[in-house]
Design a protein around this motif. Structure first.
Motif, short mmCIF file in Angstrom:
data_model
loop_
_atom_site.label_atom_id
_atom_site.label_comp_id
_atom_site.label_asym_id
_atom_site.label_seq_id
_atom_site.Cartn_x
_atom_site.Cartn_y
_atom_site.Cartn_z
N ALA A 138 -9.68 -1.83 1.93
CA ALA A 138 -8.49 -0.76 2.20
C ALA A 138 -7.79 -0.97 0.59
O ALA A 138 -7.77 -1.84 -0.08
CB ALA A 138 -7.55 -1.20 3.21
N ASN A 139 -7.24 0.24 0.37
CA ASN A 139 -6.42 0.31 -0.70
C ASN A 139 -5.07 -0.40 -0.78
O ASN A 139 -4.14 0.04 -0.62
CB ASN A 139 -6.37 1.70 -1.37
N ASN A 145 0.91 -1.20 0.01
CA ASN A 145 -0.01 -0.01 0.11
C ASN A 145 0.77 1.29 -0.10
O ASN A 145 2.17 1.18 0.46
CB ASN A 145 -0.81 -0.12 1.23
N THR A 146 0.24 2.26 -0.38
CA THR A 146 0.93 3.62 -0.35
C THR A 146 1.05 3.89 0.97
O THR A 146 0.13 3.66 1.92
CB THR A 146 0.19 4.63 -1.41
N ASN A 152 -12.72 -6.01 -0.17
CA ASN A 152 -12.07 -4.57 -0.60
C ASN A 152 -12.25 -3.56 0.50
O ASN A 152 -13.22 -2.46 0.34
CB ASN A 152 -12.63 -4.35 -1.86
N ARG A 173 -8.34 6.64 3.89
CA ARG A 173 -7.94 5.41 3.34
C ARG A 173 -6.48 5.69 2.71
O ARG A 173 -6.25 6.91 1.99
CB ARG A 173 -8.96 4.89 2.42
N TRP A 174 -5.92 4.51 2.33
CA TRP A 174 -4.51 4.69 1.77
C TRP A 174 -4.69 5.35 0.30
O TRP A 174 -5.71 4.57 -0.30
CB TRP A 174 -3.61 3.57 1.74
N ARG A 175 -3.78 6.06 -0.14
CA ARG A 175 -4.17 6.42 -1.65
C ARG A 175 -4.05 5.30 -2.34
O ARG A 175 -3.39 4.49 -2.38
CB ARG A 175 -3.21 7.55 -1.95
N ASP A 176 -4.97 5.24 -3.50
CA ASP A 176 -5.30 4.25 -4.29
C ASP A 176 -4.17 4.65 -5.69
O ASP A 176 -3.53 5.85 -5.81
CB ASP A 176 -6.51 4.29 -5.05
N ARG A 204 -2.86 -3.59 -2.60
CA ARG A 204 -2.52 -4.53 -3.66
C ARG A 204 -1.81 -5.74 -2.89
O ARG A 204 -0.89 -5.70 -1.98
CB ARG A 204 -1.79 -3.89 -4.63
#
Length: 115
Positions: free
Chosen positions: A95-96, A48-49, A93, A57-60, A98
């Protein structure tokens, strides 16, 4: 280009998630990468960022190129990885984040550069 990652000592790992399968954590100015040991020799990287966006939320927006560079930077440049798009009934889904699953053997169906 992705900057080098620093391996975090266990005492500095994020405390919200206590998972005994977590084996490593790396950070750089832009990303947090957590490594988890899964069944069958599979390793899961959660990425995650470090920037917060809307609603806390963390930036996507992590690109394929960034994921590839991150995989390489944390030591898995010689391994195939997959990102999973599950059946709709199994989507989680919250949180942002991957996830890349690092596989113990090369994928039999991947494109390969000509030797």
């Amino acid at each position: 280009m992705i900057c080098c990652f620093k391996e975090l000592p266990k005492a500095q790992w994020p405390q919200k998630l206590h998972d005994p399968s977590r084996t490593n954590v790396w950070i750089n100015p832009r990303f947090l990468v957590q490594e988890f040991q899964e069944e069958g020799g599979v390793i899961r990287l959660s990425i995650n960022t470090r920037e917060l966006g809307l609603a806390g939320r963390w930036r996507d927006g992590i690109s394929w190129e960034a994921l590839q560079e991150i995989k390489n930077a944390v030591g898995y440049g010689d391994r195939d990885a997959v990102e999973i798009y599950p059946a709709e009934r199994d989507v989680v889904n919250v949180a942002n984040i991957r996830h890349l699953w690092i596989l113990p053997e090369p994928l039999p169906f991947a494109w390969r550069r000509d030797s």
